[in-house]
Design an enzyme around this catalytic site. Structure first.
Site, short mmCIF file in Angstrom:
data_model
loop_
_atom_site.label_atom_id
_atom_site.label_comp_id
_atom_site.label_asym_id
_atom_site.label_seq_id
_atom_site.Cartn_x
_atom_site.Cartn_y
_atom_site.Cartn_z
N LEU A 216 21.90 33.92 -34.09
CA LEU A 216 20.49 34.04 -33.77
C LEU A 216 20.08 32.85 -32.89
O LEU A 216 20.10 31.69 -33.32
CB LEU A 216 19.64 34.05 -35.05
CG LEU A 216 19.87 35.24 -35.99
CD1 LEU A 216 19.06 35.07 -37.27
CD2 LEU A 216 19.54 36.55 -35.31
N GLY A 236 21.59 28.15 -36.08
CA GLY A 236 22.09 26.84 -35.68
C GLY A 236 21.37 25.72 -36.41
O GLY A 236 20.16 25.56 -36.29
N ASP A 240 16.97 18.91 -32.46
CA ASP A 240 17.24 18.09 -31.27
C ASP A 240 16.05 17.92 -30.36
O ASP A 240 16.14 17.26 -29.33
CB ASP A 240 18.40 18.70 -30.48
CG ASP A 240 18.01 20.04 -29.86
OD1 ASP A 240 17.10 20.69 -30.40
OD2 ASP A 240 18.63 20.42 -28.86
N ASN A 242 14.74 19.94 -28.33
CA ASN A 242 15.03 20.58 -27.04
C ASN A 242 15.88 19.70 -26.09
O ASN A 242 15.89 19.90 -24.88
CB ASN A 242 13.73 20.96 -26.33
CG ASN A 242 13.91 22.21 -25.48
OD1 ASN A 242 14.81 23.02 -25.72
ND2 ASN A 242 13.06 22.37 -24.47
N LEU A 262 15.19 36.90 -32.32
CA LEU A 262 14.20 37.64 -33.10
C LEU A 262 13.16 38.26 -32.15
O LEU A 262 12.85 37.67 -31.12
CB LEU A 262 13.50 36.71 -34.10
CG LEU A 262 14.38 36.09 -35.20
CD1 LEU A 262 13.55 35.13 -36.04
CD2 LEU A 262 15.02 37.15 -36.07
N LYS A 274 9.14 29.13 -28.10
CA LYS A 274 9.54 30.09 -29.12
C LYS A 274 10.65 29.59 -30.03
O LYS A 274 11.12 30.32 -30.90
CB LYS A 274 10.00 31.39 -28.45
CG LYS A 274 8.90 32.16 -27.77
CD LYS A 274 9.34 33.56 -27.38
CE LYS A 274 10.43 33.53 -26.29
NZ LYS A 274 10.82 34.90 -25.89
N LEU A 276 12.16 28.03 -33.11
CA LEU A 276 11.67 27.85 -34.47
C LEU A 276 12.59 26.96 -35.27
O LEU A 276 13.79 26.84 -34.97
CB LEU A 276 11.54 29.21 -35.17
CG LEU A 276 10.64 30.25 -34.49
CD1 LEU A 276 10.70 31.56 -35.27
CD2 LEU A 276 9.21 29.76 -34.39
#
Length: 335
Positions: A216, A236, A240, A242, A262, A274, A276
């Site tokens: 996912l 995962g 981090d 991003n 999702l 997006k 999460l």
């Protein structure tokens, strides 16, 4: 001779006993039982009566006269007795309140015990899902200790939510070690006793068949429509901010396993990106298994700080905002 006998009788002393042959003839004998003794008052009773100040007051003597004749100790006794009589209703009320309080406490205990029984019954009705949900902890070397601690808290949340879910998943924690394990040993020693979870040092590819795996990731072009409970979905375990964008998608492609995101964009409009948190993805999966509705699942989990609104409402609000701006422009032009 008769004269001499009479003389002897007259000369006899008062204390002298009569001879057996002599019988008194001058006065009749009186029986002892018929002798009435004078009544002697009971001294002890009088003393007690005089000592009791209350009786003395009730005897009819004036209050002032009685109080003057009482000692300091007797006055205190009178005062205490008076207070006792005055506070009788208050004591009765306090006893009543205590009884009511005990009754309420017993009732609350009964209610709490019945609530506990309801929870047990509810727990018995839980139907575990066959779906496997994996948190991939193989990114340990890409995180600083602060982010590792955040990941640890997210994993704790996942564990707690899965334990109380109506359809708990088969929870896996793979590639467990490094900083994460050290932090858990230091701050959460009870993790070794966790139930309904498999915490493994092996990589998920060593535990589950390749064709059953679906990673996912929000970077995947494939959108998840339905959950296949025969599959094993991988999240995962990376915090981090991003810094390593697209790393989970690249990993899935390199390993040749399935991947999907999702269907967030189909139902939700968010102000932020997006991506999460681990626990949010985990909780959305649990909510969908219960509700079988993606929209309800998203809005029951997503935090308010994400600024999530339903997609249709977001379009309407943007149209209203745009039309309002045009009206303002028209008004300014007319002015």
């Amino acid at each position: 001779m008769k004269y001499l006998a009479c003389a002897e009788k007259q000369v006899r002393k008062p204390g002298q006993k009569l001879m057996s042959s002599e019988t008194p003839t001058d006065r009749p004998e009186v029986p002892v039982e018929s002798i009435l003794l004078p009544e002697v008052p009971d001294v002890e009773e009088k003393a007690k009566a005089s000592d009791d100040p209350v009786d003395r007051l009730e005897a009819g003597s004036g209050k002032e006269e009685c109080l003057e004749s009482l000692s300091k100790r007797q006055r205190k006794k009178l005062l205490k007795q008076k207070q006792w009589e005055e506070q009788k209703d208050l004591r009765r009320q306090k006893r009543k309140e205590k009884r009511q309080k005990r009754k309420l406490e017993r009732q609350s205990k009964l209610d709490s015990s019945s609530e506990g029984n309801d929870r047990k019954c509810m727990r018995r009705e839980v139907v575990p899902s066959t779906l496997r949900l994996i948190v991939d902890c193989s990114f340990d070397d890409l995180m600083v200790l602060k982010d590792v601690k955040k990941l640890h808290k997210q994993i704790q949340r996942c564990y707690a939510e899965n334990r109380k879910a109506f359809h708990p998943v088969q929870f896996y924690l793979t590639s467990h070690g490094g900083q994460l394990k050290t932090n858990m040993n230091e701050n959460d020693k009870g993790w070794v006793n966790w139930k309904d979870i498999q915490i493994r040092t092996e990589h998920y590819s060593e535990l589950i068949k390749k064709e059953d795996l679906v990673y996912l990731t929000s970077d995947s072009p494939d959108v998840l429509r339905e959950l296949d409970e025969k599959k094993a979905y991988v999240i995962g375990g990376l915090v981090d901010h991003n810094h390593h964008k697209g790393i989970t998608y690249k990993k899935a492609v390199e390993q040749g396993i399935g991947h999907a995101q999702l269907p967030l964009g189909n139902f939700v409009k968010m102000n932020s990106r997006k991506v999460l948190a681990v626990n949010h993805v985990f909780e959305i999966i649990l909510a969908y298994l219960e509700k079988r509705d993606w929209k309800e699942a998203f809005f029951s989990v997503l935090p308010q700080r994400k600024g999530a609104v339903p997609l249709g409402e977001a379009n309407d609000s943007s149209k209203h905002a745009q039309s309002g701006k045009e009206d303002e422009d028209n008004d300014s032009d007319s002015n």
